[in-house]
Design a protein around this motif. Structure first.
Motif, mmCIF file in Angstrom:
data_model
loop_
_atom_site.group_PDB
_atom_site.id
_atom_site.type_symbol
_atom_site.label_atom_id
_atom_site.label_comp_id
_atom_site.label_asym_id
_atom_site.label_seq_id
_atom_site.Cartn_x
_atom_site.Cartn_y
_atom_site.Cartn_z
ATOM 1 N N ALA A 54 0.787 -1.192 0.247
ATOM 2 C CA ALA A 54 -0.251 -0.010 0.054
ATOM 3 C C ALA A 54 0.827 1.279 0.048
ATOM 4 O O ALA A 54 0.533 2.315 -0.617
ATOM 5 N N THR A 55 1.884 1.279 0.833
ATOM 6 C CA THR A 55 2.743 2.249 0.807
ATOM 7 C C THR A 55 3.697 2.551 -0.676
ATOM 8 O O THR A 55 3.594 3.746 -1.220
ATOM 9 N N ILE A 56 3.936 1.508 -1.231
ATOM 10 C CA ILE A 56 4.453 1.725 -2.320
ATOM 11 C C ILE A 56 3.556 2.182 -3.403
ATOM 12 O O ILE A 56 3.994 2.896 -4.433
ATOM 13 N N LYS A 57 2.562 1.444 -3.491
ATOM 14 C CA LYS A 57 1.318 2.007 -4.594
ATOM 15 C C LYS A 57 1.059 3.533 -4.529
ATOM 16 O O LYS A 57 0.832 4.288 -5.275
ATOM 17 N N THR A 58 0.940 4.012 -3.157
ATOM 18 C CA THR A 58 0.683 5.567 -2.826
ATOM 19 C C THR A 58 1.964 6.270 -3.528
ATOM 20 O O THR A 58 1.943 7.504 -3.971
ATOM 21 N N LEU A 59 3.114 5.804 -3.309
ATOM 22 C CA LEU A 59 4.354 6.516 -3.714
ATOM 23 C C LEU A 59 4.248 6.539 -5.249
ATOM 24 O O LEU A 59 4.615 7.387 -5.854
ATOM 25 N N THR A 98 4.008 -9.811 -4.588
ATOM 26 C CA THR A 98 4.194 -8.209 -4.508
ATOM 27 C C THR A 98 4.701 -7.527 -5.688
ATOM 28 O O THR A 98 4.292 -6.387 -6.139
ATOM 29 N N GLU A 99 5.493 -8.241 -6.473
ATOM 30 C CA GLU A 99 5.971 -7.810 -7.943
ATOM 31 C C GLU A 99 4.754 -7.867 -8.771
ATOM 32 O O GLU A 99 4.565 -6.678 -9.295
ATOM 33 N N VAL A 100 3.901 -8.728 -8.915
ATOM 34 C CA VAL A 100 2.731 -8.810 -9.783
ATOM 35 C C VAL A 100 1.616 -7.510 -9.234
ATOM 36 O O VAL A 100 1.506 -6.699 -10.261
ATOM 37 N N ALA A 101 1.658 -7.315 -7.998
ATOM 38 C CA ALA A 101 0.688 -6.335 -7.498
ATOM 39 C C ALA A 101 1.202 -5.048 -7.901
ATOM 40 O O ALA A 101 0.578 -4.075 -8.285
ATOM 41 N N LEU A 102 2.420 -4.793 -7.683
ATOM 42 C CA LEU A 102 2.948 -3.311 -7.806
ATOM 43 C C LEU A 102 3.028 -3.192 -9.451
ATOM 44 O O LEU A 102 2.871 -1.777 -9.950
ATOM 45 N N LEU A 103 3.581 -3.945 -10.266
ATOM 46 C CA LEU A 103 3.703 -3.767 -11.637
ATOM 47 C C LEU A 103 2.509 -3.614 -12.061
ATOM 48 O O LEU A 103 1.784 -2.696 -13.349
ATOM 49 N N ILE A 104 1.076 -4.316 -11.720
ATOM 50 C CA ILE A 104 -0.276 -4.210 -12.003
ATOM 51 C C ILE A 104 -0.792 -2.749 -11.863
ATOM 52 O O ILE A 104 -1.465 -2.154 -12.685
ATOM 53 N N HIS A 105 -0.269 -2.251 -10.538
ATOM 54 C CA HIS A 105 -0.891 -0.987 -10.234
ATOM 55 C C HIS A 105 -0.006 0.117 -10.961
ATOM 56 O O HIS A 105 -0.842 1.126 -11.404
ATOM 57 N N PHE A 106 1.078 -0.035 -11.039
ATOM 58 C CA PHE A 106 1.845 0.821 -11.971
ATOM 59 C C PHE A 106 1.337 0.966 -13.451
ATOM 60 O O PHE A 106 0.936 2.134 -13.968
ATOM 61 N N CYS A 107 1.071 -0.105 -14.009
ATOM 62 C CA CYS A 107 0.189 0.043 -15.436
ATOM 63 C C CYS A 107 -0.772 0.685 -15.543
ATOM 64 O O CYS A 107 -1.252 1.550 -16.084
ATOM 65 N N ARG A 108 -1.842 0.325 -14.519
ATOM 66 C CA ARG A 108 -3.253 0.852 -14.414
ATOM 67 C C ARG A 108 -3.065 2.154 -14.031
ATOM 68 O O ARG A 108 -3.963 2.952 -14.650
ATOM 69 N N SER A 109 -2.420 2.537 -13.146
ATOM 70 C CA SER A 109 -2.383 4.209 -12.850
ATOM 71 C C SER A 109 -1.797 4.858 -13.824
ATOM 72 O O SER A 109 -2.514 5.955 -13.948
ATOM 73 N N LEU A 110 -0.822 4.341 -14.574
ATOM 74 C CA LEU A 110 -0.061 5.251 -15.780
ATOM 75 C C LEU A 110 -1.393 5.449 -16.797
ATOM 76 O O LEU A 110 -1.337 6.674 -17.216
ATOM 77 N N GLN A 111 -2.039 4.485 -17.099
ATOM 78 C CA GLN A 111 -3.293 4.387 -17.808
ATOM 79 C C GLN A 111 -4.216 5.551 -17.267
ATOM 80 O O GLN A 111 -4.918 6.170 -18.211
ATOM 81 N N GLU A 112 -4.601 5.481 -16.229
ATOM 82 C CA GLU A 112 -5.714 6.336 -15.601
ATOM 83 C C GLU A 112 -5.498 7.590 -15.526
ATOM 84 O O GLU A 112 -6.244 8.524 -15.676
#
Length: 158
Positions: A54-59, A98-112
């Motif tokens: 959660a901390t890394i996703k916020t970052l 953790t790797e999968v969760a963070l990379l999915i979040h990165f891709c989705r957040s970039l797209q959004e």
């Protein structure tokens, strides 16, 4: 100076006392920021992986909002920097989930946050490579996790 192998280091550490090991770790933490970050993760965050994620996703979200989108070159450099930092945090954890969760979040957040950037070929290629990497990592996870992550990865348009 020749660097010792991991086995040699492990064998040597077995012969050290607790106070010597503490001194070695503290001295190691003084030299590189990454050493300090890894030590912080191991001491304070490794016991609760969900909070760490959660901390890394916020970052990641904060960094994505700071991207200068006026120029494709600067946007590309910023996206690569954020991805590099994300992968550094993944290395600290060492967990494929953790790797999968963070990379999915990165891709989705970039797209959004920056849908216009998805039209830039270089950034689109970066996202496509990450999606391929995510799919490879998902295939090594437990079946229940595979299903959950597959649904999330299918929500990303690339």
């Amino acid at each position: 100076m020749e660097t010792a192998s991991a086995k040699e280091l492990r064998d040597e550490l077995k012969h050290r006392s607790e106070s010597e090991l503490r001194d070695i770790v503290l001295r190691l933490s003084r030299f590189k920021k990454e050493n300090k970050e890894l030590l912080s993760y191991l001491l304070f965050q490794s016991h609760n992986e969900d909070d760490y994620i959660a901390t890394i996703k916020t970052l990641i979200d904060e960094k994505l909002l700071e991207i200068n989108t006026s120029n494709g070159y600067y946007a590309k450099k910023a996206v690569r920097r954020i991805l590099r930092e994300t992968k550094k945090f993944v290395r600290y954890s060492g967990s494929k989930e953790t790797e999968v969760a963070l990379l999915i979040h990165f891709c989705r957040s970039l797209q959004e946050t920056h849908p216009r950037l998805m039209n830039v070929k270089v950034i689109k290629d970066i996202v496509e490579r990450q999606v391929v990497l995510i799919k490879v990592r998902i295939s090594t996870l437990h079946e229940d996790l595979q299903h959950d992550f597959e649904e999330e990865i299918n929500s990303i348009d690339y």
